[in-house]
Design an enzyme around this catalytic site. Sequence first.
Site, PDB file in Angstrom:
ATOM      1  NE  ARG A 143      11.184  -9.549 -14.822  1.00  0.00           N
ATOM      2  CZ  ARG A 143      10.353  -8.924 -15.220  1.00  0.00           C
ATOM      3  NH1 ARG A 143       8.770  -9.233 -15.887  1.00  0.00           N
ATOM      4  NH2 ARG A 143      10.376  -7.504 -16.550  1.00  0.00           N
ATOM      5  NE  ARG A 165      14.781  -8.528  -5.585  1.00  0.00           N
ATOM      6  CZ  ARG A 165      14.683  -9.027  -6.573  1.00  0.00           C
ATOM      7  NH1 ARG A 165      13.526 -10.388  -6.505  1.00  0.00           N
ATOM      8  NH2 ARG A 165      14.652  -9.139  -7.960  1.00  0.00           N
ATOM      9  CG  ASP A 225      -1.856   0.951   1.468  1.00  0.00           C
ATOM     10  OD1 ASP A 225      -3.424   1.019   0.479  1.00  0.00           O
ATOM     11  OD2 ASP A 225      -2.050   2.039   1.676  1.00  0.00           O
ATOM     12  CD  GLU A 236      -4.771   4.090  -1.010  1.00  0.00           C
ATOM     13  OE1 GLU A 236      -4.955   4.344  -0.152  1.00  0.00           O
ATOM     14  OE2 GLU A 236      -5.564   3.695  -2.872  1.00  0.00           O
ATOM     15  CG  ASN A 285      -4.137  10.884  -5.637  1.00  0.00           C
ATOM     16  OD1 ASN A 285      -3.293  11.019  -6.612  1.00  0.00           O
ATOM     17  ND2 ASN A 285      -5.361  10.080  -5.718  1.00  0.00           N
ATOM     18  CG  ASP A 305      -3.743   8.329 -12.405  1.00  0.00           C
ATOM     19  OD1 ASP A 305      -4.838   7.806 -11.028  1.00  0.00           O
ATOM     20  OD2 ASP A 305      -5.223   9.692 -13.126  1.00  0.00           O
TER      21      ASP A 305
END
Length: 556
Positions: free
Chosen positions: A459, A491, A427, A471, A435, A444
Amino acid sequence: MAQNALLTQFYQPLLNHWSKAHGFRTLCELTCRHFALVFGVEKITLAVAYKSHWKIMLDMTQAGIQFHLPPLVFPEHSDVPFHQMHKAVRQHRPALLHDIELNPEPHVPRSVVSHTQKIRLLLPLVRRGIGIGCLTVDLPDNAATRQLQEDDFLQLSTLLAAELDAFLLNASIQDEHIGRRSAERELKISLQEQRHLQQQLQTLHDISFQLWRAHSMDHMLFTAVDEAKKHLDIDRMAIFLFEEGERMQGTYGTDLQGNTVDEHYFESAIPDMWFATLTLEQKEYLAIEENTPLYHDLKQVGFGWSAYVSLWDEDTPIGWIACDNLLSGMPLRDYHRQILKQFGFIVSQHLVRRRAEEQLIRLNTELEQRVSERTQALLQANEKLEKISRQDPLTEVANRRVFDEMFAEEWRRAERHQLPLSLLIMDVDHFKHYNDSYGHAAGDHCLKTLAKALSSLERRAGALFARYGGEEFVLLLPGQDQQAARYAAKRALYAVQALQLPRENGADSAPDIVTISIGVSTIIPSSCRTPGDFFKQADLALYEAKSKGRNQLFVA
């Protein structure tokens, strides 16, 4: 006494020679000579009933004796009035007519003719009560002949009637025999032609079957020309098809050596020749001309018979079949007309059928191409729609729908194989304030930047990064334990911090940049726990990370 001597002089040598004579003609000539010798007669005519008509079989004039077989038709101007002869035959008795004046013969000039009186002797030739002939003798009018009586010639009338009857009967038998032989010969020829015609009709059937099996229009046209030349007794053949603008196009034809050759190169206007008028204007199916010039590539190369068979699609002409006898000179047979008409009908049928098939194939191909194009477009649209339905429109990462499906699926797999399942809920810290301060467009942009950085961290197979809502982002790690999940969360924290997205009033530990908080949870699914419990556990971990100051992770 003189009369009896004259008759004896007439009958005695005549009867002596009569028994030795061979044939009715000899008897007639013998009789004429004795009339001339004894009575000085110059004109005799023998009329016979021949094939239901009265005709002249013999006539004697100053020029000689002429015997006619078959008999001749009476000339328009005859010296013997037909009614005189008919009356004598009807009475069945000889008749002597006195004071007869003869007309001059056509080749004798009237200036040198002496119109002498004659006595006409009419001898009816009757057998079995039926008149079969009449001998007319023009006697000179003199004292001796005026003493003659009609009954003096009854014996001659009887003898001639018997011989004529036998002669006519023999002639009739011979005619019948000749006619029968002729009929037998014609029947034999007719049977031969019928057998040949049947063979040709069977050949047409075989050719039609080959045309039906042809794999293309081109192959069908070649087969039609080549097979027809081989089996229909035709030297050369070519097929021309009509095009728009009153033009014709060659297909396959025959060269001057008799080989079937490709003539698609040939194109010309429809020629204004005799066969065009017959086949196109008068709508004849077949036009044939014998002893006519023969052409090759519109150049005359010989003479013979030439035939043109018109090809039709109902009332529309579609082409010609041209054929001739240039190479062998074979005469045109009676069966050729029927065979060529039948062959033209067969070729027309196959042309129309093949054109309809090829048009249908073209339409089907076009339809299949259109369907394929539409199908491809629909697949692409569906793929795009599927992608849109599974992708977050703002960040272009997987949306909540994809996460829900994958979460349930991976839960079942982990439960089945008793493997660990880890979940990270992320979050953005104080995003509402961001905003409000920088505007929704900036917000955005911030979310898109974060999504791009975070989606590339993990991956490994099965890992899923998705926007959960607002968000909030999630990272699902199937098969990874708590240690791997903790490492992935660290990470993620470092990746966001490395972006150095500026802001005010951020997390306590980094108030000048955008940061995130992460809740981490790991579980080996079992029947006593649900996916909802597992998600709630990760959400509680996120809550703990925020309550401890944000910009950090918490492992439940």
